[in-house]
Design an enzyme around this catalytic site. Structure first.
Site, PDB file in Angstrom:
ATOM      1  N   ASN A 294       0.842  -1.194   0.000  1.00 17.61           N
ATOM      2  CA  ASN A 294       0.000   0.000   0.000  1.00 17.61           C
ATOM      3  C   ASN A 294       0.882   1.250   0.000  1.00 17.61           C
ATOM      4  OD1 ASN A 294       0.580  -0.844   2.681  1.00 17.61           O
ATOM      5  ND2 ASN A 294      -1.037   0.448   3.505  1.00 17.61           N
TER       6      ASN A 294
ATOM      7  N   GLU B 187       0.469   5.307   0.557  1.00 18.01           N
ATOM      8  CA  GLU B 187      -0.445   6.361   1.000  1.00 18.01           C
ATOM      9  C   GLU B 187       0.040   7.732   0.536  1.00 18.01           C
ATOM     10  OE1 GLU B 187      -0.917   5.670   5.228  1.00 18.01           O
ATOM     11  OE2 GLU B 187      -2.203   3.943   4.827  1.00 18.01           O
TER      12      GLU B 187
ATOM     13  N   CYS C  59      -4.175   0.598  -2.356  1.00 16.65           N
ATOM     14  CA  CYS C  59      -4.001  -0.661  -1.613  1.00 16.65           C
ATOM     15  C   CYS C  59      -2.948  -1.586  -2.242  1.00 16.65           C
ATOM     16  CB  CYS C  59      -5.320  -1.415  -1.552  1.00 16.65           C
ATOM     17  SG  CYS C  59      -6.589  -0.590  -0.594  1.00 16.65           S
TER      18      CYS C  59
ATOM     19  N   GLU D  15      -2.955  -4.884  -2.783  1.00 12.18           N
ATOM     20  CA  GLU D  15      -3.384  -5.883  -3.777  1.00 12.18           C
ATOM     21  C   GLU D  15      -3.648  -5.233  -5.126  1.00 12.18           C
ATOM     22  OE1 GLU D  15      -4.637  -4.934  -0.837  1.00 12.18           O
ATOM     23  OE2 GLU D  15      -6.392  -6.150  -0.382  1.00 12.18           O
TER      24      GLU D  15
ATOM     25  N   CYS E 148     -10.529  -4.511   0.786  1.00 16.68           N
ATOM     26  CA  CYS E 148     -11.619  -3.537   0.753  1.00 16.68           C
ATOM     27  C   CYS E 148     -12.522  -3.811  -0.459  1.00 16.68           C
ATOM     28  CB  CYS E 148     -11.059  -2.114   0.697  1.00 16.68           C
ATOM     29  SG  CYS E 148     -10.429  -1.618  -0.911  1.00 16.68           S
TER      30      CYS E 148
ATOM     31  N   CYS F 225     -10.991  -3.089  -3.929  1.00 18.30           N
ATOM     32  CA  CYS F 225     -10.029  -4.112  -4.363  1.00 18.30           C
ATOM     33  C   CYS F 225     -10.739  -5.384  -4.818  1.00 18.30           C
ATOM     34  CB  CYS F 225      -9.045  -4.437  -3.244  1.00 18.30           C
ATOM     35  SG  CYS F 225      -7.757  -3.185  -3.105  1.00 18.30           S
TER      36      CYS F 225
END
Ligand code: THU
Length: 133
Positions: free
Chosen positions: A45, A47, A56, A58, A89, A92
């Site tokens: 991830n 940010e 994210c 994945e 999430c 994703c």
């Protein structure tokens, strides 16, 4: 998949996770993806100070794979510091669906190696998908 292979992938995702850039949430996530041709891609991830731009692990693994010619996900392994195995999430899940088929294995684990294996149908049942030709 053999237990040994699963454990090795989780281990790899834990290593990759250390490269996560998550200074805001401090929640580091690592992902390792194997495509149908056996090629491996990684993601963490990433940010941003503008929080909504965060991406994210994945999804980053998938996008990295697509850039190198990945067509379908054979195995996707995601690891995070959760009590129970991590869960991807909603966004994703929809992105995984785009590159998954019924054989795609999604391995979700925590840092203690407590893991579960799902299909995309398990994670995103009755999904939206427009067939493309
Ligand atoms: N995150 C992931 O990278 N993957 C998941 O499966 C869950 C959440 C990231 C997004 C954000 O950077 C941080 O974890 C906290 O939500």
């Amino acid at each position: 998949m053999e237990e040994k292979e699963i454990r090795a992938l989780i281990q790899k995702a834990m290593e990759v996770r250390k490269n996560a850039y998550a200074p805001y949430s401090k929640f580091l996530v690592g992902a390792v993806l194997i495509d149908e041709e056996g090629r491996e891609y990684r993601g963490v991830n990433v940010e941003n100070t503008s929080y909504g731009l965060s991406s994210c692990a994945e999804r980053n693994a998938i996008f990295s794979g697509v850039a190198k010619g990945m067509k379908k996900i054979a195995v996707l392994c995601v690891v995070g510091d959760t009590e129970d195995p991590i869960r991807p999430c909603g966004a994703c899940r929809q992105v995984i669906l785009e590159f998954a088929n019924e054989d795609t294995k999604i391995i979700l684990s925590n840092l203690h190696g407590k893991y579960e294996v799902f299909s995309i149908e398990d994670l995103l049942p009755n999904s939206f998908f427009v067939k493309i030709y």
